[in-house]
Scaffold this motif. Structure first.
Motif, short mmCIF file in Angstrom:
data_model
loop_
_atom_site.label_atom_id
_atom_site.label_comp_id
_atom_site.label_asym_id
_atom_site.label_seq_id
_atom_site.Cartn_x
_atom_site.Cartn_y
_atom_site.Cartn_z
N HIS A 97 -0.52 13.26 4.15
CA HIS A 97 -1.32 12.14 4.65
C HIS A 97 -0.69 11.62 5.95
CE1 HIS A 97 -2.68 7.89 4.75
NE2 HIS A 97 -3.79 8.42 4.29
N SER A 104 -0.82 3.93 -5.14
CA SER A 104 -1.63 2.89 -4.51
C SER A 104 -2.78 2.50 -5.43
CB SER A 104 -2.17 3.43 -3.18
OG SER A 104 -2.86 2.42 -2.49
N ASN A 114 5.29 5.10 1.68
CA ASN A 114 5.72 6.33 2.35
C ASN A 114 6.63 6.02 3.55
OD1 ASN A 114 4.31 7.88 0.54
ND2 ASN A 114 2.51 8.13 1.82
N ASN A 160 -5.33 14.84 -0.40
CA ASN A 160 -6.48 13.93 -0.38
C ASN A 160 -7.76 14.55 0.17
OD1 ASN A 160 -4.47 13.67 1.78
ND2 ASN A 160 -6.01 12.42 2.80
N VAL A 218 -0.31 9.47 -4.61
CA VAL A 218 -1.46 8.58 -4.47
C VAL A 218 -2.74 9.17 -5.05
CG1 VAL A 218 -2.98 7.53 -2.73
CG2 VAL A 218 -0.51 7.35 -2.50
N GLN A 219 -2.97 10.45 -4.78
CA GLN A 219 -4.23 11.07 -5.22
C GLN A 219 -4.10 11.72 -6.60
OE1 GLN A 219 -7.14 10.82 -3.75
NE2 GLN A 219 -6.59 10.04 -1.74
N CYS A 237 0.86 -1.20 0.00
CA CYS A 237 0.00 0.00 0.00
C CYS A 237 0.89 1.24 0.00
CB CYS A 237 -0.91 0.03 1.23
SG CYS A 237 -0.05 0.06 2.80
N ALA A 238 0.23 2.38 -0.14
CA ALA A 238 1.02 3.62 -0.15
C ALA A 238 1.54 3.97 1.24
CB ALA A 238 0.16 4.76 -0.68
N SER A 239 0.83 3.54 2.27
CA SER A 239 1.36 3.79 3.62
C SER A 239 2.71 3.08 3.76
CB SER A 239 0.39 3.29 4.69
OG SER A 239 -0.82 4.00 4.61
N HIS A 272 -5.68 1.05 -5.11
CA HIS A 272 -7.11 1.18 -4.80
C HIS A 272 -7.65 2.59 -5.00
CE1 HIS A 272 -7.26 2.93 -0.57
NE2 HIS A 272 -5.99 2.62 -0.65
N LYS A 273 -6.76 3.52 -5.39
CA LYS A 273 -7.25 4.87 -5.68
C LYS A 273 -7.54 5.02 -7.18
CE LYS A 273 -6.23 6.19 -1.42
NZ LYS A 273 -7.18 6.56 -0.39
N ASP A 284 4.44 11.86 -2.79
CA ASP A 284 3.29 10.99 -2.56
C ASP A 284 2.28 11.34 -3.65
OD1 ASP A 284 0.83 9.99 -1.84
OD2 ASP A 284 1.03 10.42 0.29
N SER A 335 0.27 8.88 6.84
CA SER A 335 1.36 7.91 6.66
C SER A 335 2.71 8.60 6.50
CB SER A 335 1.08 6.98 5.46
OG SER A 335 0.84 7.74 4.29
#
Ligand code: PLP
Length: 396
Positions: free
Chosen positions: A103, A202, A76, A154, A181-182, A71-73, A204-205, A179, A105
């Protein structure tokens, strides 16, 4: 199944059918371990490497620069912790710069590192969430080793000038982590253009599976792995690969990037309609964030005199999923650190709602959301002593 209006795509996105189709053979047919030398293993290994290429192509990286993780957490943490682990006894680069709107994370990892003896600068943002490049320059010390900044926020959707930050970092021989992710699937993400050393994504985004991420590590850069174990991911991330997650991420990112221009134009129009109708038809509302520089999918709006949690629950009962600007913890409602960083106003933080649109968004659902929101605001305000007080003051 009940029809739901899903406007919480920044929290996560549903898995798209093409991804389900791509992963199905790896659930039903191909069950080998990608590290095995026999044919069962080789088939799966080929699929993993194909996905690596798809991810690399989507962000203009080399496949050898992509490392799959959970995951992105994790991504990071790997950069912030891996960076510090990599310092070893070299104690003269103990300063890290991040923004105050990262975020958790990144933020909480930086907090933890601070307790372990590192120094962290948390860059401020202005009242609409913008970052100043002068503040970035001013924060740099001879001991700064790493700057970590998000590409898209985010909660408010602001886009940050990561290219300029990478340039500033490199002028001072500092590593730069993004990051993203978004950002993936919403705005172009090109690691060569950005010029960063590390970048987190990540699946799932962007309609891939939850629990599947990737870290870009520019060729020549080193981060110490968080885990010790086998040789997977060139020993940088040991553990047998999440094959379905990886195959799904490859397909999802390929489609997200391909469809970006048309899909984001469509979504921007819907987001603008949602936002302009709310602002025009519901009094005491305003946009939180920078309306002129944000992703097309998100609108964060504050509804004065009402608790965001109340709105969320009411909308949920009407079949609409959104997020609030406050995070529910076991014993209290904490104001969003992002909105607090903008103007330090807990009332605004507690009264804001994040609408984040995705592939399922359509005109009918947007108009339905506005109508429900109008009734909700009116009803909740009619119970609000703060609103009563405000009206009484207006009369006097
Ligand atoms: N970074 C940002 C900007 C995010 O929005 C999120 C998730 O919401 C993360 C990191 C963490 O992602 P993951 O859920 O893959 O750990």
């Amino acid at each position: 199944m009940e029809h739901r209006v899903y406007l919480d795509n920044s929290a996560t996105t549903p898995v798209r059918p093409e991804v389900v189709e791509a992963i199905m053979p790896f659930l039903t047919e191909f069950g080998g371990n990608p590290s095995s030398r026999h044919k069962d293993g080789r088939i799966v290994k080929t699929a993993v490497e194909n996905a690596r290429q798809q991810v690399a192509d989507a962000i203009n990286a080399d496949a050898r620069e992509i490392f799959f993780n959970s995951c992105a957490s994790e991504g990071n943490n790997t950069v912030l912790r891996g960076y510090t682990l990599g310092l070893g006894r070299n104690t003269d680069k103990k300063h890290i710069i991040i923004t105050s709107v990262e975020h958790p994370s990144v933020l909480n990892t930086a907090n933890a590192l601070e307790k372990e003896g590192f120094e962290v600068t948390y860059l401020p943002v202005d009242s609409i969430g913008r970052l100043s490049l002068d503040d970035v320059r001013a924060a740099i010390r001879p001991t700064t080793g790493l700057i970590s900044t998000m590409m898209v926020n985010n909660e408010i959707g602001n886009i940050y000038p990561v290219e300029d930050i990478a340039k500033i970092a490199h002028e001072h021989n500092i590593l730069h982590h993004v990051d993203a992710v978004q950002a993936v699937g919403k705005i172009p993400v090109d690691v060569k253009k950005i010029g960063c050393d590390f970048l987190t994504i990540s699946a799932h985004k962007f309609y891939g599976l939850k629990g599947s991420g990737a870290l870009y590590v520019k060729r020549g850069r080193v981060v110490k792995p968080l885990l010790t174990g086998g040789h997977q991911e060139m020993t940088r991330r040991p553990g047998t690969e999440n094959v379905v997650g990886i195959v799904g991420m490859g397909k999802a990112i390929e489609l997200a990037v391909k469809e970006l221009p048309t899909e984001m134009k469509r979504i921007a129009e819907l987001r603008d309609r949602l936002e302009s109708r709310i602002l025009a038809e519901i009094p005491f509302t305003r946009v939180v964030g920078d309306p002129s520089n944000r992703v097309p999918t998100l609108s964060n709006i504050s509804f004065r005199f009402i608790e965001g949690e109340g709105i969320l629950l009411k909308l949920d009962l009407s079949g609409i999923s959104v997020s609030t600007g406050s995070a529910c913890s076991s014993s209290n409602l904490q104001a969003s650190h992002v909105i607090m960083a903008l103007n330090g106003d807990p009332e605004e933080a507690h009264s804001s709602i994040r609408f984040s649109l995705g592939r399922s968004a359509n005109l009918e659902d947007i108009d339905y959301t506005v109508e429900v929101m109008k009734q909700t605001a009116e009803q909740l305000r009619s119970f609000s002593p703060v609103y009563d007080e405000f009206l009484a003051k207006q009369k006097n």
